[in-house]
Scaffold this active site. Structure first.
Site, mmCIF file in Angstrom:
data_model
loop_
_atom_site.group_PDB
_atom_site.id
_atom_site.type_symbol
_atom_site.label_atom_id
_atom_site.label_comp_id
_atom_site.label_asym_id
_atom_site.label_seq_id
_atom_site.Cartn_x
_atom_site.Cartn_y
_atom_site.Cartn_z
ATOM 1 N N ASP A 59 0.842 -1.192 0.000
ATOM 2 C CA ASP A 59 0.000 0.000 0.000
ATOM 3 C C ASP A 59 0.883 1.249 0.000
ATOM 4 O O ASP A 59 2.082 1.163 0.252
ATOM 5 C CB ASP A 59 -0.960 0.009 1.189
ATOM 6 C CG ASP A 59 -0.339 -0.564 2.438
ATOM 7 O OD1 ASP A 59 -1.012 -1.311 3.160
ATOM 8 O OD2 ASP A 59 0.860 -0.269 2.694
ATOM 9 N N ASP A 61 1.484 4.866 1.586
ATOM 10 C CA ASP A 61 1.150 5.746 2.705
ATOM 11 C C ASP A 61 1.674 7.151 2.432
ATOM 12 O O ASP A 61 2.847 7.340 2.115
ATOM 13 C CB ASP A 61 1.756 5.210 4.006
ATOM 14 C CG ASP A 61 1.119 3.883 4.408
ATOM 15 O OD1 ASP A 61 -0.093 3.719 4.182
ATOM 16 O OD2 ASP A 61 1.839 3.014 4.927
ATOM 17 N N ASP A 142 10.780 2.955 12.952
ATOM 18 C CA ASP A 142 11.578 1.858 13.499
ATOM 19 C C ASP A 142 12.924 1.673 12.782
ATOM 20 O O ASP A 142 13.976 1.906 13.359
ATOM 21 C CB ASP A 142 10.768 0.548 13.569
ATOM 22 C CG ASP A 142 10.033 0.203 12.276
ATOM 23 O OD1 ASP A 142 10.212 0.905 11.268
ATOM 24 O OD2 ASP A 142 9.276 -0.792 12.288
HETATM 25 P P1 ATP Z 1 4.656 -3.751 5.136
HETATM 26 O O1 ATP Z 1 5.108 -3.861 3.748
HETATM 27 O O2 ATP Z 1 4.760 -5.000 5.907
HETATM 28 O O3 ATP Z 1 3.326 -3.054 5.322
HETATM 29 P P2 ATP Z 1 5.616 -1.316 6.318
HETATM 30 O O4 ATP Z 1 7.017 -0.783 6.457
HETATM 31 O O5 ATP Z 1 4.652 -0.520 5.501
HETATM 32 O O6 ATP Z 1 5.753 -2.788 5.803
HETATM 33 P P3 ATP Z 1 3.735 -1.010 8.449
HETATM 34 O O7 ATP Z 1 3.505 -1.881 9.638
HETATM 35 O O8 ATP Z 1 2.663 -0.891 7.436
HETATM 36 O O9 ATP Z 1 5.087 -1.510 7.779
HETATM 37 O O10 ATP Z 1 4.112 0.426 9.027
HETATM 38 C C1 ATP Z 1 4.288 1.561 8.196
HETATM 39 C C2 ATP Z 1 5.444 2.400 8.703
HETATM 40 O O11 ATP Z 1 5.183 2.874 10.026
HETATM 41 C C3 ATP Z 1 6.759 1.637 8.820
HETATM 42 O O12 ATP Z 1 7.476 1.638 7.599
HETATM 43 C C4 ATP Z 1 7.488 2.427 9.907
HETATM 44 O O13 ATP Z 1 8.091 3.569 9.360
HETATM 45 C C5 ATP Z 1 6.365 2.848 10.825
HETATM 46 N N1 ATP Z 1 6.149 1.871 11.914
HETATM 47 C C6 ATP Z 1 5.292 0.828 11.911
HETATM 48 N N2 ATP Z 1 5.347 0.127 13.057
HETATM 49 C C7 ATP Z 1 6.252 0.757 13.826
HETATM 50 C C8 ATP Z 1 6.756 0.531 15.140
HETATM 51 N N3 ATP Z 1 6.331 -0.504 15.881
HETATM 52 N N4 ATP Z 1 7.682 1.385 15.606
HETATM 53 C C9 ATP Z 1 8.107 2.444 14.863
HETATM 54 N N5 ATP Z 1 7.686 2.683 13.627
HETATM 55 C C10 ATP Z 1 6.767 1.879 13.107
HETATM 56 MG MG MG Z 2 2.535 -0.986 5.275
#
Ligand code: ATP
Ligand code: MG
Length: 448
Positions: A59, A61, A142
């Site tokens: 997705d 963001d 993170d």
């Molecule tokens: P995926 O492809 O699995 O969705 P993602 O990086 O988009 O990976 P998400 O869980 O959707 O992961 O979270 C979006 C963003 O929010 C992450 O890239 C990170 O920058 C931030 N984030 C998410 N969870 C945390 C956390 N527990 N602590 C700090 N930052 C976080």
């Molecule tokens: Mg994500």
């Protein structure tokens, strides 16, 4: 606007591989519209990271300096969601683009806590809802590779945390002090494993070192959140690698203590093969875009503790059907303290286990009744998996394969104990039935 504390590295369009043609049209529309209204607009997080690898993001963001009410004023098709931290959802038919305002402080995305101090005495974050600058927004994230911003104004990538270098090096590195970041939110330990396997990155040594030591911090995380993480770990195509890595870092024990104990009891024998095979099959299904059911995965991961408990009860005289029912109920209950699954999942998983001993009853009306059970198909797939890995007689699985394929007359004949009927199944060449000593016990005890 706050003045930034440090200067970011900015990678202009010609220094990175992200092109607008890879970006979702609606996400582009949202960013252009925000810009036109005088706000900043960036892509951030997983989508930037995945685009840099040339992969299709899950997705897109968007982040902006506009506050939620200001975002809402820009879009007609916009709804604000979330109580603790408000986000905007911009709707385009069935598609939703999530737009967030820059936030300050490190965060625990899904903690769900409503109040209390910001940090517990262990340093865990409970609450944060403070808007911030893009720089603050970057530092609260993170991993460095998750904190890269694609700027729609000039198509550059903005990097406050050294994420671009780590991305190029294939290094997964937490922003800031690893131990502190894990203490703030222990789920980051699971995320480290998940991203490393998914991206093919190496967890930076300084971020890998604390993992076994801090693994017990996962006990503080709500079981419902752990369930969500487990689903992501095991249903996104990297289940087997995640399983191995979680075991390597002593994280698996925190999620599935019953399974971990059962596996260590058995050494490296067939139960491990069983779990590994189940995970491998799941990965293969994901790779082929076939659906994967969480309950089947949980049934596989927890089978060994169920089996051990049931077999012990059988050895002390309990009927096998009852023994498996009781073991299924107990294990489901105990595991719910670690990964709180929805009720539909625990019921389905119990069905799969409880049906296993019923496959032993092949005479009379029972096989047909089992065949019409709504969970027969999943239970049969489970039986196949057991047969492939030594925890069920291959001959038993073969019988059920033929029983399903047989026509009515053939099924009757099979349930009457005849080797073959005058049926489609019988016309297939079959190996003669081998009479193994262990597989016969139940046929003797049938209700025929
Ligand atoms: P995926 O492809 O699995 O969705 P993602 O990086 O988009 O990976 P998400 O869980 O959707 O992961 O979270 C979006 C963003 O929010 C992450 O890239 C990170 O920058 C931030 N984030 C998410 N969870 C945390 C956390 N527990 N602590 C700090 N930052 C976080
Ligand atoms: Mg994500």
């Amino acid at each position: 606007m706050d003045a930034s504390l440090s200067l970011p590295r900015v990678y202009p369009r010609q220094e990175h591989g992200i092109s607008r043609s890879q970006i979702n049209d609606n996400a582009l529309k949202v960013m252009y519209r925000l810009r036109k209204a005088g706000y900043q607009a960036y892509l951030v997080g997983g989508c930037v990271r995945d685009l840099l690898l040339g992969r299709e993001p899950k997705d897109f963001d968007v982040v902006t300096d506009a506050h939620p009410d200001q975002i809402k004023a820009v879009f007609r098709n916009c709804r604000l969601i979330g109580r603790r931290f408000r986000l905007a959802h911009v709707h385009f038919g069935r598609e939703v683009i999530e737009v967030a305002t820059f936030r300050a402080l490190s965060t625990d995305e899904d903690d769900g806590s409503e109040n209390g101090d910001r940090l517990t005495k262990n340093g865990r974050i409970l609450r944060d809802n403070i808007y911030g600058t893009i720089e603050e927004d970057a530092w609260r994230r993170d991993f460095t590779v998750n904190a890269l911003y694609y700027n729609i104004q000039d198509f550059s990538v903005v990097d406050y945390v050294g994420g671009m270098d780590d991305h190029k090096a294939g290094s997964l590195r937490l922003i800031g002090d690893p131990e502190q970041r894990y203490r703030e939110d222990a789920v980051r330990m699971l995320r480290a494993v998940r991203f490393a396997t998914k991206l093919g990155f190496v967890i930076h040594p300084a971020c890998a070192e604390p993992l076994p030591r801090l693994a017990p911090l996962l006990a503080e995380i709500p079981a419902a959140r752990l369930f969500d993480e487990v689903v992501k770990l095991f249903l996104s195509g990297y289940a087997l690698q995640n399983f191995e890595q979680l075991r390597h870092y002593d994280l698996f024990h925190q999620l599935f203590p019953l399974t971990d104990e059962a596996l260590s009891l058995q050494g490296e024998g067939y139960p491990l093969t069983f779990v590994a095979k189940a995970l491998k099959n799941t990965d293969a299904r994901v790779a082929e875009n076939q659906p994967v059911a969480p309950y089947f995965l949980f049934a596989a991961l927890l089978w060994e503790p169920v089996r051990i408990q049931a077999e012990a009860a059988i050895a002390s005289g309990m009927h096998e059907i009852v023994a498996y029912q009781e073991a299924a109920a107990d294990v489901t209950d105990e595991q719910a303290d670690y990964t709180a699954y929805p009720r539909a999942i625990s019921l389905a998983m119990r069905d799969v286990w409880q049906l296993q001993p019923r496959f032993n009853y092949r005479l009379g009306s029972r096989p047909l009744r089992l065949l019409s059970h709504p969970r027969f198909r999943a239970a049969y797939d489970f039986l196949l998996l057991r047969a492939e890995t030594g925890s069920a007689e291959p001959e038993l699985a073969e019988w059920w394969t033929q029983f399903q394929a047989a026509d009515e007359a053939g099924q009757k004949a099979m349930a009457a104990g005849q080797k073959t009927g005058s049926t489609a199944a019988s016309r297939k060449k079959r190996k003669p039935r081998r009479r193994g000593p262990s597989s016969r016990k139940s046929d003797v005890a049938t209700d025929a």
